[in-house]
Structure formats: C-alpha cells, structure tokens
Design an enzyme around this catalytic site. Structure first.
Site, PDB file in Angstrom:
ATOM      1  N   HIS A  12       0.818  -1.223   0.000  1.00  0.00           N
ATOM      2  CA  HIS A  12       0.000   0.000   0.000  1.00  0.00           C
ATOM      3  C   HIS A  12       0.855   1.279   0.000  1.00  0.00           C
ATOM      4  O   HIS A  12       0.462   2.304   0.546  1.00  0.00           O
ATOM      5  CB  HIS A  12      -1.007  -0.015   1.151  1.00  0.00           C
ATOM      6  CG  HIS A  12      -0.390  -0.074   2.530  1.00  0.00           C
ATOM      7  ND1 HIS A  12      -1.010  -0.686   3.587  1.00  0.00           N
ATOM      8  CD2 HIS A  12       0.753   0.411   3.015  1.00  0.00           C
ATOM      9  CE1 HIS A  12      -0.253  -0.577   4.665  1.00  0.00           C
ATOM     10  NE2 HIS A  12       0.821   0.090   4.347  1.00  0.00           N
ATOM     11  N   HIS A  59      -1.394   5.085   9.457  1.00  0.00           N
ATOM     12  CA  HIS A  59      -0.025   5.592   9.604  1.00  0.00           C
ATOM     13  C   HIS A  59      -0.044   6.919  10.348  1.00  0.00           C
ATOM     14  O   HIS A  59       0.205   7.955   9.755  1.00  0.00           O
ATOM     15  CB  HIS A  59       0.620   5.791   8.236  1.00  0.00           C
ATOM     16  CG  HIS A  59       0.659   4.557   7.394  1.00  0.00           C
ATOM     17  ND1 HIS A  59      -0.435   4.073   6.730  1.00  0.00           N
ATOM     18  CD2 HIS A  59       1.669   3.703   7.115  1.00  0.00           C
ATOM     19  CE1 HIS A  59      -0.100   2.966   6.077  1.00  0.00           C
ATOM     20  NE2 HIS A  59       1.164   2.730   6.297  1.00  0.00           N
ATOM     21  N   HIS A 193      10.481  -3.769   3.657  1.00  0.00           N
ATOM     22  CA  HIS A 193      10.912  -2.368   3.605  1.00  0.00           C
ATOM     23  C   HIS A 193      11.295  -1.873   4.987  1.00  0.00           C
ATOM     24  O   HIS A 193      10.809  -2.367   5.988  1.00  0.00           O
ATOM     25  CB  HIS A 193       9.867  -1.450   2.961  1.00  0.00           C
ATOM     26  CG  HIS A 193       8.550  -1.272   3.684  1.00  0.00           C
ATOM     27  ND1 HIS A 193       7.745  -2.312   4.073  1.00  0.00           N
ATOM     28  CD2 HIS A 193       7.884  -0.148   4.068  1.00  0.00           C
ATOM     29  CE1 HIS A 193       6.628  -1.833   4.644  1.00  0.00           C
ATOM     30  NE2 HIS A 193       6.696  -0.530   4.668  1.00  0.00           N
ATOM     31  N   GLU A 240       4.685  -5.340   8.748  1.00  0.00           N
ATOM     32  CA  GLU A 240       3.299  -5.161   8.275  1.00  0.00           C
ATOM     33  C   GLU A 240       2.726  -6.436   7.651  1.00  0.00           C
ATOM     34  O   GLU A 240       1.514  -6.583   7.533  1.00  0.00           O
ATOM     35  CB  GLU A 240       3.233  -4.063   7.207  1.00  0.00           C
ATOM     36  CG  GLU A 240       3.442  -2.670   7.742  1.00  0.00           C
ATOM     37  CD  GLU A 240       3.459  -1.611   6.617  1.00  0.00           C
ATOM     38  OE1 GLU A 240       3.524  -0.439   6.947  1.00  0.00           O
ATOM     39  OE2 GLU A 240       3.409  -1.971   5.421  1.00  0.00           O
TER      40      GLU A 240
END
Lengths: 281, 131
Positions: A12, A59, A193, A240
């Site tokens: 995303h 976030h 990431h 995540e």
C-alpha cells in the site's frame, strides 16, 4: 449465507497513490508497478464482490499516540479519505457495511478476539491505495468496505499467529451472516521495507518470495514467524506482513493462486501482490 | 536500543524499534508532529519554530533534534518515523530525501540504490554480522 470467495494481498505504498493521482501511471518507473495489477482489475470487475473486508494499518493519521488499538474494525456507514498533510487523495468516500460489520463484531468478540469498534475514522493511503490498485479510478467505489485497522506503528503488533486465527474467526462470522453476500478480504502492507534509520531502504526479495510461496502452500508455518525475524529479514516496517495473515486465515486451507506479482521498488518498498481463490468458491 | 530494558531487537543494526518505552519517551515529540497535519499549525511552526515548540513539553535534546532536522536524532529521542515524516512533509521534502539523510547518503544515490534492488540484508541482519 454470506461467504468469502477470495483473498487479495497487496502493498500500500503511498507513492503509488500519488503516482495515480498525479497521472504518472504511464511513466516507465510506475508502469512497471501498475502493469502487475492489470489482471487484477479485470478479474475483480468480473467477480463483483458485494463487500470487501480490508485489513490495513493507519499511519499516524486517524490514530495518534493518544489511542493505539491493536485491532480496530470500522462499523460506520462511510469513511472519508484522510488528509495526510497534503490534502485528501482525490478518491471516492469509502462506504461501509454497518450491518455485516456489526455481525462480525458480535461474532468474533464472543470468539475471544477483543476488537475495538470504530464508528468514526478517516482512512489513509493504507486503505485507499489498495482500493485504487484493484478498482482503478471510478466515480464511486463499486462495493462497500469494512476496514480493519491493525496496529503496526508501535511495537509489538499482534503476532502472526493471532492474525491468522483472527482471519479464521472472521470467516466463521461471515459464514453465519444470513444474507447472500460474496465477500472478499484484502490483506495489505509490506512487503520488505525499512523506512527509518541508517538501515533504511532494506529489501529482501528472497524473504518476500518465500512469504508469497508460503501464503499459498503453508500458511501455518508463516503464522509462526516471530516478530524479530520480520524486522531482521524484511526490515522494521516489513512486519506489516502480519496483516496478510488475517486475509489468509479467512480462506480455505487449500487455495488456488490466480495471480502473483512482485517488483522492486516503489519508492522505498518492495511491492507484492497475490490473489488467492477458495477452491470451493 | 533501550538502556534500561535490553531487547533482542537491539541487535538489529541501524534500526530503532518503536516500542512502548520509546513511545513513552517520545510522546510529546510525536504529538507535536501530529499537530502538523493541520495547515494552520504548519504555518505557525514555520513562522517561529522555537516558539511553536514551546507549546510541547519536550526535553532540550528533542527540541534540538527537531530544530536541526537531525532525523536519526529524533528517532533516538523517541520519535517514530510515521510521525517525523510529517516534519519532512512540512518542509516539502520527499520521504526518499529523509531516508537518504538517515542512511547517510544523498537522495539520488539512495534512489539509485533502490532501483538496483534496495539495501541488501546480507551483512545487515545483526550487529555481530555487520562489517
């Protein structure tokens, strides 16, 4: 009876949303990413889900440090795209499905998953980017969405195993809903990431591809991956990926992989995407 | 990284895990960042940064890290990247720009590294493995 027919895994990355919104999809850098979703857009347009349960993380948008729910399910009639500091994304308002959401809440809490119930929540790129990747840029989203926000901002997020089992409880809840609805579930975020510190930019394609393999064939083993391994191998934000396990837990033990895509990078992140169909569906 | 309660993840090089202890340490720093979601606050911050920071009960190290845009320093002081990224947005800096600064390089070099497949995990799993 309602039933879950398929699951979708998707990164995303916010820059993907920006590329779409700014009309950069034809640039070679971004075309490489969007091409991976061409099959998916056609597929979902034909499949026409009645409802999508969308597992994502906020976030520091709807939830600051004042309130950090581990699992928060949206039961509202609609969710507005959030202003993340540069204006809301120009995407349609996300319509909810309060009736099914309430049913899921009632079912999974009695199944001992203590969800936080949210009746007002703006949704950030974590939710809207996967919507754009799957549904393109319509005037209105083609189906209602039940957002399920998972805390991955403050360590520790829920364990992979907890997520996997929550998926199973959600499936049970959906299957006990007395309306004939075709439900899909999206797990979003990842893949490898790291956004912070001197190790920023870490990518581990080997880990990511093994994770995609495991999603299809051996989710039970994936559910046992400890948090330390995600952070070490897939970067501090790669954790995540536990959200994909909620999606996988809601599917049959045996699934068919309809589509799979992986590319590096989109901005700072490895992009992964998979579509899994329940064999019986 | 925690001094008082060592954790297994302290062994991951170049990484500060935002756990409960850091969240407590950085509460006001992060809540200050959160205020930058509103344009009126961004303008007020830009107009007089030290004065705006006075509104938040932060320690001197936290204030200095913000004023100097010491991105790794903010993380050490309890900042979380999703929050500190709001300062970057206020400065009209791309995320890649601050990722490059945090990893000691320039944005073009960082972007080239990402295009070439990103930072390898080899040699970056553990402080004991790190060259």
């Amino acid at each position: 009876m309602a039933r879950i027919t398929a699951g979708v895994g998707s990164s995303h990355v916010p820059a993907i949303g920006a590329a779409l919104d700014l009309g950069k999809t034809a640039e070679p850098y971004w075309k490489r990413v969007f091409d991976g979703f061409e099959f998916s857009k056609k597929w979902i347009a034909e499949e026409k889900p009645d409802v999508v349960i969308l597992v994502f993380n906020d976030h520091a948008t709807a939830f600051s440090l004042e309130l950090i729910p581990t699992f928060a399910i949206g039961a509202a009639a609609e969710f507005k795209p959030a202003d993340e500091g540069w204006g809301p994304r120009p995407v349609p308002v996300v319509k909810g499905h309060p009736e099914l959401a309430s049913h899921i809440i009632q079912s999974v809490i009695l199944d001992e998953f203590d969800l936080t119930i949210v009746n007002k929540m703006d949704v950030d790129h974590g939710l809207t980017v996967p919507m754009s990747l799957m549904f393109g840029q319509p005037e209105a989203w083609p189906c209602p969405v039940i957002p399920l926000a998972v805390n991955v901002v403050q360590y520790p997020p829920p364990t992979g195993n907890r997520c996997y089992n929550l998926g199973k409880a959600i499936r049970k809840a959906v299957e006990s809903f007395d309306k004939d609805l075709k439900v899909m579930i999206f797990g979003t975020g990842g893949m490898s990431h790291q956004l912070q510190g001197p190790r920023a930019g870490l990518i581990n394609s080997e880990f990511d591809n093994a994770f995609l393999d495991g999603l299809v064939q051996d989710p039970e083993s994936l559910a046992k991956i400890p948090h330390l391994d995600y952070m070490r191998e897939a970067g501090s934000e790669g954790i995540e990926l536990v959200m994909w396990l909620i999606m996988r837990g809601a599917l049959d033990d045996e699934v068919e992989q309809l589509h799979r895509f992986y590319t590096v990078p989109a901005s700072n992140t490895a992009v992964g995407h998979i579509i899994l169909k329940n064999k019986a569906a | 990284m925690s001094e008082s309660h060592p954790q297994p993840y302290d062994d991951i090089p170049g990484t500060i895990v935002f756990d409960a202890e850091r969240s407590r340490q950085g509460y006001w720093l992060n809540q200050f960042c959160m205020s930058l979601m509103k344009d009126e606050n961004r303008q007020e911050f830009r107009a007089d940064e030290p004065k705006y920071l006075d509104k938040w009960p932060m320690n001197e190290a936290q204030r200095q890290a913000i004023l100097k845009r010491d991105w790794n320093g903010m993380l050490r002081e309890g900042g979380n990247i999703y929050f500190t990224a709001k300062i970057a947005a206020t400065d009209a800096l791309s995320f890649q720009h601050i990722a490059a600064l945090m990893s000691g390089t320039t944005q073009p070099e960082y972007a080239a590294m990402m295009l070439a497949g990103g930072r390898s995990v080899e040699g970056n799993r553990s402080k004991t493995e790190k060259k």
